[in-house]
Design a protein around this motif. Structure first.
Motif, PDB file in Angstrom:
ATOM      1  N   HIS A   9       0.818  -1.219   0.000  1.00 14.34           N
ATOM      2  CA  HIS A   9       0.000   0.000   0.000  1.00 14.34           C
ATOM      3  C   HIS A   9       0.851   1.267   0.000  1.00 14.34           C
ATOM      4  O   HIS A   9       0.411   2.304  -0.495  1.00 14.34           O
ATOM      5  CB  HIS A   9      -0.995  -0.011   1.174  1.00 14.34           C
ATOM      6  N   LYS A  10       2.081   1.178   0.525  1.00 12.70           N
ATOM      7  CA  LYS A  10       2.939   2.364   0.537  1.00 12.70           C
ATOM      8  C   LYS A  10       3.366   2.718  -0.888  1.00 12.70           C
ATOM      9  O   LYS A  10       3.373   3.883  -1.272  1.00 12.70           O
ATOM     10  CB  LYS A  10       4.179   2.108   1.416  1.00 12.70           C
ATOM     11  N   LYS A  11       3.690   1.659  -1.660  1.00 11.60           N
ATOM     12  CA  LYS A  11       4.120   1.861  -3.046  1.00 11.60           C
ATOM     13  C   LYS A  11       2.934   2.375  -3.896  1.00 11.60           C
ATOM     14  O   LYS A  11       3.046   3.372  -4.603  1.00 11.60           O
ATOM     15  CB  LYS A  11       4.625   0.511  -3.573  1.00 11.60           C
ATOM     16  N   LEU A  12       1.791   1.687  -3.779  1.00  9.44           N
ATOM     17  CA  LEU A  12       0.618   2.082  -4.566  1.00  9.44           C
ATOM     18  C   LEU A  12       0.073   3.443  -4.117  1.00  9.44           C
ATOM     19  O   LEU A  12      -0.402   4.225  -4.933  1.00  9.44           O
ATOM     20  CB  LEU A  12      -0.483   1.014  -4.445  1.00  9.44           C
ATOM     21  N   VAL A  25       6.057  17.795   8.788  1.00 14.92           N
ATOM     22  CA  VAL A  25       4.820  17.575   9.561  1.00 14.92           C
ATOM     23  C   VAL A  25       5.115  16.582  10.684  1.00 14.92           C
ATOM     24  O   VAL A  25       4.717  16.791  11.839  1.00 14.92           O
ATOM     25  CB  VAL A  25       3.679  17.051   8.661  1.00 14.92           C
ATOM     26  N   GLY A  26       5.834  15.536  10.374  1.00 13.26           N
ATOM     27  CA  GLY A  26       6.224  14.571  11.404  1.00 13.26           C
ATOM     28  C   GLY A  26       5.996  13.137  10.973  1.00 13.26           C
ATOM     29  O   GLY A  26       5.099  12.853  10.165  1.00 13.26           O
ATOM     30  N   LYS A  27       6.805  12.264  11.555  1.00 11.20           N
ATOM     31  CA  LYS A  27       6.707  10.826  11.247  1.00 11.20           C
ATOM     32  C   LYS A  27       5.363  10.261  11.693  1.00 11.20           C
ATOM     33  O   LYS A  27       4.864  10.614  12.763  1.00 11.20           O
ATOM     34  CB  LYS A  27       7.793  10.075  12.013  1.00 11.20           C
ATOM     35  N   GLY A  28       4.807   9.386  10.870  1.00  6.34           N
ATOM     36  CA  GLY A  28       3.587   8.678  11.282  1.00  6.34           C
ATOM     37  C   GLY A  28       2.334   9.531  11.256  1.00  6.34           C
ATOM     38  O   GLY A  28       1.318   9.141  11.816  1.00  6.34           O
ATOM     39  N   LEU A  29       2.432  10.707  10.625  1.00 10.79           N
ATOM     40  CA  LEU A  29       1.271  11.611  10.539  1.00 10.79           C
ATOM     41  C   LEU A  29       0.890  11.768   9.068  1.00 10.79           C
ATOM     42  O   LEU A  29       1.442  12.613   8.365  1.00 10.79           O
ATOM     43  CB  LEU A  29       1.616  12.973  11.161  1.00 10.79           C
ATOM     44  N   PRO A  30      -0.015  10.941   8.561  1.00  8.73           N
ATOM     45  CA  PRO A  30      -0.285  10.938   7.122  1.00  8.73           C
ATOM     46  C   PRO A  30      -1.020  12.188   6.637  1.00  8.73           C
ATOM     47  O   PRO A  30      -1.823  12.763   7.357  1.00  8.73           O
ATOM     48  CB  PRO A  30      -1.169   9.695   6.926  1.00  8.73           C
ATOM     49  N   LEU A  31      -0.694  12.569   5.399  1.00 10.83           N
ATOM     50  CA  LEU A  31      -1.423  13.630   4.706  1.00 10.83           C
ATOM     51  C   LEU A  31      -2.225  12.937   3.604  1.00 10.83           C
ATOM     52  O   LEU A  31      -1.645  12.295   2.734  1.00 10.83           O
ATOM     53  CB  LEU A  31      -0.450  14.644   4.091  1.00 10.83           C
ATOM     54  N   GLU A 136       8.482   1.336  14.437  1.00 11.88           N
ATOM     55  CA  GLU A 136       7.256   0.543  14.255  1.00 11.88           C
ATOM     56  C   GLU A 136       6.332   1.156  13.215  1.00 11.88           C
ATOM     57  O   GLU A 136       5.389   0.509  12.753  1.00 11.88           O
ATOM     58  CB  GLU A 136       6.489   0.458  15.579  1.00 11.88           C
ATOM     59  N   LEU A 137       6.566   2.412  12.870  1.00 15.77           N
ATOM     60  CA  LEU A 137       5.658   3.101  11.949  1.00 15.77           C
ATOM     61  C   LEU A 137       5.724   2.466  10.568  1.00 15.77           C
ATOM     62  O   LEU A 137       6.794   2.113  10.088  1.00 15.77           O
ATOM     63  CB  LEU A 137       6.033   4.585  11.857  1.00 15.77           C
ATOM     64  N   MET A 138       4.561   2.272   9.924  1.00 17.04           N
ATOM     65  CA  MET A 138       4.549   1.673   8.593  1.00 17.04           C
ATOM     66  C   MET A 138       3.369   2.192   7.779  1.00 17.04           C
ATOM     67  O   MET A 138       2.238   1.778   7.995  1.00 17.04           O
ATOM     68  CB  MET A 138       4.478   0.150   8.693  1.00 17.04           C
ATOM     69  N   GLN A 141      -0.597   1.676   7.810  1.00 16.41           N
ATOM     70  CA  GLN A 141      -0.856   0.513   8.658  1.00 16.41           C
ATOM     71  C   GLN A 141      -0.615   0.860  10.129  1.00 16.41           C
ATOM     72  O   GLN A 141      -1.380   0.493  11.000  1.00 16.41           O
ATOM     73  CB  GLN A 141       0.057  -0.628   8.194  1.00 16.41           C
ATOM     74  N   ARG A 142       0.476   1.569  10.386  1.00 13.08           N
ATOM     75  CA  ARG A 142       0.803   1.966  11.748  1.00 13.08           C
ATOM     76  C   ARG A 142       1.200   3.438  11.748  1.00 13.08           C
ATOM     77  O   ARG A 142       2.219   3.809  11.157  1.00 13.08           O
ATOM     78  CB  ARG A 142       1.952   1.106  12.283  1.00 13.08           C
ATOM     79  N   THR A 143       0.357   4.258  12.390  1.00  9.50           N
ATOM     80  CA  THR A 143       0.550   5.707  12.377  1.00  9.50           C
ATOM     81  C   THR A 143       0.479   6.217  13.814  1.00  9.50           C
ATOM     82  O   THR A 143       0.151   5.464  14.728  1.00  9.50           O
ATOM     83  CB  THR A 143      -0.583   6.375  11.561  1.00  9.50           C
TER      84      THR A 143
END
Ligand SMILES: [Zn+2]
Length: 410
Positions: A9-12, A25-31, A136-138, A141-143
């Motif tokens: 899902h990261k690639k797609l 913005v910061g790690k694990g904080l999706p836009l 652990e962030l991915m 999946q993990r945010t």
């Protein structure tokens, strides 16, 4: 597309412009980019509408609250490691919320409740904040923040609580069926039990645990579905039923969960006035229906390999004029689709038709509409689906067909 890396899902998510991350913005904080946000909006509308049909009352509560609230709920100190440091405002300590439960309990306590109000199903798409180590962030999946389709059901007695747990599982099965997930194959149930001797991890109420675990086990047996049992996997306040799934890497994960709560009704004094005019202690069920939007999105991207069904497709139709002479009519078709609430894009580039079609395929657009001389003169469109050719038809016919298909969520 059987290679798991192709489905990652990261690639797609990057290729299809669904979401991104920024170090600033910061790690694990999706836009969420516009196309990803369109999918999320559909998922949110779907679940909120479905829950309202099933008697849930949707509410909104704040993302932060006083530290005292989490002391009252027992999340602090039990859950301290999963929370961020307090924020001081006017000499008071506030926390970014890791859970919605105590907010909903305070909302329940806003006025006296009667047995007629129960079961009260309080639901919210709630933004939560939990500490995850950077390693652990991915992806999604993990945010460090996510939006949970959360609810708390306040019930009159244990029997009603178990009945509500059954209804929550019905809703989960209904939603999973729409996503094309089959019980036993794509997901399975796990009854997660506590440990009577571990009083550091679990709320102390041996009789309560025995009864709740027994009721949940009997309910699962009566559903006639396969389930496993796992010791020492319960919430601190009670046993739960987890809906387990595998992600594209084959790793098992809890997608959704329905929990029985022994502790909160006592801590928050969640009471109601019974038919007898007396005060009674209520029972609480926690549940998520489609889990966290971020995790669901990660899962669905991998399941569909980025080729979403029509109702979720960020671009449902791409309008492709063959030459410049067809631009005016193509623009009219595109605007008409947009006004009808269909997500359409217009390709006004000077590329060849072949190239335009290839681009639309790469973007995994659901339908392409080709506009040439005959379409303009006959006021029609020529439609091709991702899987099949639909041929030439009047615009109105195409629109009603689209709307019907979107409504079916096939
Ligand atoms: Zn809860």
């Amino acid at each position: 597309m059987s290679n798991p890396e192709e489905r990652d899902h990261k690639k797609l998510g990057k290729e299809l412009e669904l979401f991104t991350f920024s170090d600033t913005v910061g790690k694990g904080l999706p836009l969420w980019l516009p196309k990803g946000a369109a999918i999320r909006r559909e998922l949110e509308r779907f679940i909120v509408d479905e829950e309202i049909k099933r008697g849930y009352q949707h509410v909104r509560t704040p993302d932060i609250a006083k530290l005292d609230l989490y002391k009252k709920s027992g999340h602090y100190p039990y859950y301290k490691d999963g929370m961020y440091a307090p924020i001081v405002i006017d000499d008071e300590e506030f926390m970014l919320r890791p859970m919605t439960c105590p907010h909903h309990f305070e909302l329940y306590l806003s006025k006296p409740r009667s047995y007629r109000d129960l079961p009260m199903r309080i639901a919210e798409l709630a933004q939560l904040y939990r500490y995850e180590q950077s390693g652990e962030l991915m992806g999604l999946q993990r945010t460090r923040t996510f939006c949970l389709s959360d609810a708390h059901i306040i019930c009159k007695n244990e029997e009603e609580a178990v009945e509500e747990i059954g209804k929550a599982l019905d809703l989960i099965e209904y939603a999973n069926n729409i996503f094309g997930l089959k019980p036993g194959e794509d997901y399975w149930y796990r009854l997660s039990l506590g440990d009577r001797n571990n009083t550091e991890k679990y709320y102390k109420d041996d009789a309560g645990w025995d009864k709740a675990e027994d009721l949940l086990r009997k309910h699962m047996q009566s559903r006639g579905v396969k389930f496993t049992e796992a010791e020492n996997e319960a919430a601190f306040y009670g046993p739960k039923i987890d809906v387990q799934m595998k992600n594209a890497n084959g790793k098992e994960d809890t997608a959704f969960t329905v929990q029985y709560d022994l502790s909160s009704p006592q801590r928050f004094e969640l009471d109601y006035i019974g038919e007898d005019g007396q005060k009674h202690r209520a029972f609480v069920v926690h549940r998520s229906s489609i889990g966290a939007m971020e995790r669901l999105m990660a899962f669905l991207i991998e399941k569909y390999a980025g080729a979403f069904p029509l109702w979720l497709s960020p671009v449902q139709v791409k309008v492709l004029p063959i030459g410049e002479g067809h631009f005016d009519y193509a623009r009219k078709v595109h605007e008409r689709l947009m006004q009808e609430g269909i997500r359409s894009e217009l390709d006004e580039s000077n590329e060849s038709l072949g190239k335009k079609i290839r681009n639309a395929k790469t973007e995994k657009v659901f339908y392409t509409v080709v506009i040439g001389d005959s379409e303009v003169s006959e006021n029609k469109v020529t439609v091709e689906g991702r899987e099949s050719k639909l041929g030439t038809m009047p615009v109105d016919e195409f629109i009603s067909k689209l709307k019907e298909e979107i409504k079916r969520r096939g």
